[in-house]
Design an enzyme around this catalytic site. Structure first.
Site, PDB file in Angstrom:
ATOM      1  N   THR A   1      30.878  31.639  35.317  1.00 31.81           N
ATOM      2  CA  THR A   1      31.931  31.690  36.498  1.00 31.81           C
ATOM      3  C   THR A   1      30.748  31.771  37.813  1.00 31.81           C
ATOM      4  O   THR A   1      30.978  30.815  38.743  1.00 31.81           O
ATOM      5  CB  THR A   1      32.593  33.140  36.588  1.00 31.81           C
ATOM      6  OG1 THR A   1      33.733  32.940  35.760  1.00 31.81           O
ATOM      7  CG2 THR A   1      33.475  33.257  37.896  1.00 31.81           C
TER       8      THR A   1
ATOM      9  N   CYS B   1      41.563  34.629  31.057  1.00 35.54           N
ATOM     10  CA  CYS B   1      41.508  35.039  32.521  1.00 35.54           C
ATOM     11  C   CYS B   1      42.736  35.070  33.021  1.00 35.54           C
ATOM     12  O   CYS B   1      43.057  35.406  34.036  1.00 35.54           O
ATOM     13  CB  CYS B   1      40.613  34.062  33.382  1.00 35.54           C
ATOM     14  SG  CYS B   1      40.362  32.502  32.935  1.00 35.54           S
TER      15      CYS B   1
END
Length: 334
Positions: free
Chosen positions: A19, A273
């Protein structure tokens, strides 16, 4: 790590995970090349940590385009060629999709990017165990990695930066001059060593592991489609991550199936997520599924520790859960 991805050690920049690497690559390159180019291209099926920073750049005056994909999840080549102009600074395409496992042809995409002076970034977090990697040979300029996708520790990742590309990147974090000046801060040595050891193991057993996992995956797909004739496989059956299955079931909401399978089977209805979200998967909708079809789909992952006898067990449990839902529709909606 460098040996696993076909690179040199000095081309590795440690981060906290893919990320952060995605954010550094996308924000850093687009801002760093702002004087010459103002467009970034990505793909509609990308992870949120790619789509997020890419679309956030619109607020800074940049142009962002999410390219469409075909029903198997491959980027539509005609759309890429049509939008790939000399105003494009960066193209970001995942090597392996995190939901449907589609493996993109990065070498071909890199050739098209470099023909107009654009850089190619790939979110390769899922690709570490998917296929042999050679970013330099493919012409990839930047690649994001996460250790936990290769059985390493959580909280450590990396960004591969090809030679000469570091000067094109504007840092998004400031402090010391560590790691080419791109990612300051004291490195977590234990996590870095853990990532390296995970890569060393994968270097040693990767080919055998991929073959074994793919055989299990294909057997599980065959058994599921045989036991549940109305089920449909999402994505490509062959050009996909060897440990990924995404399948559409004959039910209104896959969460009903998931509830009945826990804790016997670990599975999901989409990206981790987005767990807890009521929205249908943007990846499945991008390949042409309706919201209802997307909500009726499950994702199963196989890997190093998946045993052969678990395949038959999973098929039995999924089929049993569907029967229970059909017989008790009120309870399944509770």
């Amino acid at each position: 790590m460098a040996g696993l991805i076909g690179a040199d050690a000095q081309e590795i920049v440690f981060t906290s995970g893919a990320t952060e690497s995605n954010n550094l690559a996308i924000l850093g390159v687009v801002r760093g090349r702002a004087a010459k180019r103002s467009t970034v291209l990505t793909v509609a099926t990308e992870h949120s940590s790619v789509l997020g920073p890419a679309f956030a750049l619109r607020e800074e005056g940049f142009r962002c385009i999410a390219l469409p994909v075909d029903p198997e999840g491959f980027v539509r080549r005609e759309a890429l060629l049509e939008t790939l102009t000399e105003d494009v600074s960066l193209v970001s395409v995942a090597a392996a999709n995190n939901e449907i496992g589609t493996l993109q042809d990065l070498s071909w995409i890199a050739d098209q990017c470099h023909a107009v002076g654009a850089l190619l970034h790939t979110d390769a977090a899922q690709a570490l165990t998917a296929e042999p990697l050679s970013f330099c040979a493919w012409g990839v300029d930047l690649a994001s990695l996460s250790a936990h996708k290769a059985y390493g520790p959580q909280g450590i990742g990396a960004l591969f930066v090809a030679p000469g590309v570091a000067r094109e990147i504007q840092p998004i974090c400031f402090g010391g001059g560590q790691q080419l000046g791109l990612r300051p801060g004291t490195l977590p040595t234990a996590l870095c060593v853990g990532f390296g050891e995970a890569c060393a193991i994968l270097n040693a057993v990767g080919d055998v592991e991929r073959q074994r996992t793919q055989l299990l995956r294909d057997e599980l797909i065959t058994r599921l489609l045989s036991a549940i004739p109305s089920a449909k496989l999402n994505g490509s059956q062959t050009i996909r991550h060897p440990g990924n299955i995404n399948i559409q079931l004959p039910c209104d909401d896959a969460r009903d199936v998931i509830q009945r399978l826990q804790p016997k089977v670990a599975l999901s209805s989409g990206s981790a997520c987005h767990s807890g979200s009521d929205q249908a998967s943007h990846v499945l909708k991008a390949i042409g599924l309706t919201s209802m079809e997307a909500r009726s789909s499950i994702r199963l992952g196989l890997g190093r520790f998946t045993a052969h006898d678990e395949v038959a067990s999973v098929v039995e449990e999924v089929a049993k859960a569907l029967v229970e839902i059909d017989h008790h529709p009120v309870a399944s909606q509770a």
